[in-house]
Design a protein around this motif. Structure first.
Motif, short mmCIF file in Angstrom:
data_model
loop_
_atom_site.label_atom_id
_atom_site.label_comp_id
_atom_site.label_asym_id
_atom_site.label_seq_id
_atom_site.Cartn_x
_atom_site.Cartn_y
_atom_site.Cartn_z
N UNK A 44 8.94 6.23 12.92
CA UNK A 44 8.16 7.26 12.43
C UNK A 44 7.23 6.89 11.18
N UNK A 45 7.76 6.20 10.40
CA UNK A 45 6.96 5.66 9.23
C UNK A 45 5.74 4.78 9.48
N UNK A 46 5.77 3.77 10.58
CA UNK A 46 4.85 3.18 11.04
C UNK A 46 3.75 4.02 11.71
N UNK A 47 4.14 4.88 12.70
CA UNK A 47 3.29 5.76 13.33
C UNK A 47 2.49 6.51 12.43
N UNK A 48 3.47 7.28 11.34
CA UNK A 48 2.85 8.11 10.50
C UNK A 48 1.77 7.39 9.69
N UNK A 49 2.09 6.23 9.00
CA UNK A 49 1.01 5.67 8.50
C UNK A 49 0.05 5.23 8.99
N UNK A 103 5.33 -4.38 3.45
CA UNK A 103 6.38 -5.73 3.15
C UNK A 103 5.27 -6.52 2.43
N UNK A 104 5.42 -6.88 1.30
CA UNK A 104 4.71 -7.96 0.61
C UNK A 104 4.29 -9.09 1.49
N UNK A 105 3.00 -9.66 1.84
CA UNK A 105 2.67 -10.94 2.54
C UNK A 105 2.97 -10.70 3.80
N UNK A 106 3.61 -9.71 4.35
CA UNK A 106 3.88 -9.79 5.90
C UNK A 106 3.23 -8.78 6.56
N UNK A 107 3.62 -7.52 6.29
CA UNK A 107 3.13 -6.33 7.04
C UNK A 107 2.67 -5.20 6.34
N UNK A 111 0.77 -1.25 -0.03
CA UNK A 111 0.05 -0.05 0.00
C UNK A 111 0.97 1.23 0.18
N UNK A 112 1.90 1.08 0.64
CA UNK A 112 2.95 2.57 0.66
C UNK A 112 4.32 2.01 0.28
N UNK A 121 -7.05 -2.25 1.98
CA UNK A 121 -6.55 -2.78 3.27
C UNK A 121 -6.38 -4.20 3.46
N UNK A 122 -7.54 -4.97 3.18
CA UNK A 122 -7.48 -6.30 3.27
C UNK A 122 -6.94 -7.13 2.42
#
Length: 215
Positions: free
Chosen positions: A180-185, A211-215, A149-150, A204-205
């Motif tokens: 910051x990336x994960x908080x900002x996202x 990260x493809x297939x992970x998070x 997605x990002x 999102x689903x």
């Protein structure tokens, strides 16, 4: 950031500064970028800002402020600590450098898979000057956006961590950027859900965040 061509980076080994100086300077440096990048991206700030500037230059103003904040963050950062890891193999160094180049190239190409000039705010600024209507936000999932997605943030994560020699300073810097990336996202996606509703929830689903297939 990847120790190429610059005389000093966050990964430089410098004479030890006091821990107070290191903590205050580096915390401020990360907050300078993190707060600017997050607060200026929120709808309430955009609404406030466009009371003083034309809406057509809001995005380009944000991009310019981000560039200044990034430059300030790098300038203010105080390198510290000893080497945490070091790849001795020449081939290993080339492989890791290649991974870093892939990350930054991944980021760069991802900007064109939406609209590079719209992302930078140039289209919003120049279209009205040519008598064209301002572009309307549309939901797009072209190219890398079908995989994550990002992808821009994916490229940043690869780029900041793929380094053959790392000091404690670099680890803390990269960890701060990653956090910051994960908080900002999280906040960015809340805004996207409000804007695009079920379309984005379905996206999102189906597609992982960075990260493809992970998070």
């Amino acid at each position: 950031m990847n120790d190429l061509w610059l005389p000093q980076t966050v990964n430089s080994i410098e004479p030890s500064a006091s821990w107070v100086t290191v903590f205050v300077a580096n915390t401020f440096a990360l907050l300078l970028f993190g707060l600017q990048h997050s607060i200026m991206a929120r709808p309430y700030f955009k609404s406030w800002l466009t009371r003083f500037i034309d809406p057509s230059i809001e995005r380009s103003t944000y991009v310019l402020a981000t560039a200044v904040a990034i430059a300030g963050m790098c300038y203010l950062w105080v390198p510290f600590g000893s080497v945490i890891w070091q790849v001795e193999s020449e081939m290993g160094v080339y492989v890791i450098r290649g991974i870093a180049v892939f990350g930054w190239l991944f980021l760069f190409l991802a900007t064109f898979m939406l609209n590079h000039f719209e992302l930078l705010g140039l289209r919003q600024t120049f279209d009205p000057l040519q008598g064209k209507a301002a572009p309307v936000a549309a939901f797009k999932t072209a190219g890398f956006y079908k995989i994550v997605r990002h992808p821009i943030q994916t490229g940043i994560l690869i780029g900041v961590w793929a380094i053959p020699v790392s000091t404690a300073s670099h680890v803390v810097f990269a960890a701060g950027i990653s956090a910051y990336i994960f908080i900002g996202l999280y906040f960015e996606e809340q805004d996207l859900i409000k804007e695009f509703g079920d379309t984005y929830l379905d996206y999102m689903q189906r597609v992982k965040r960075v990260v493809p297939f992970i998070v």
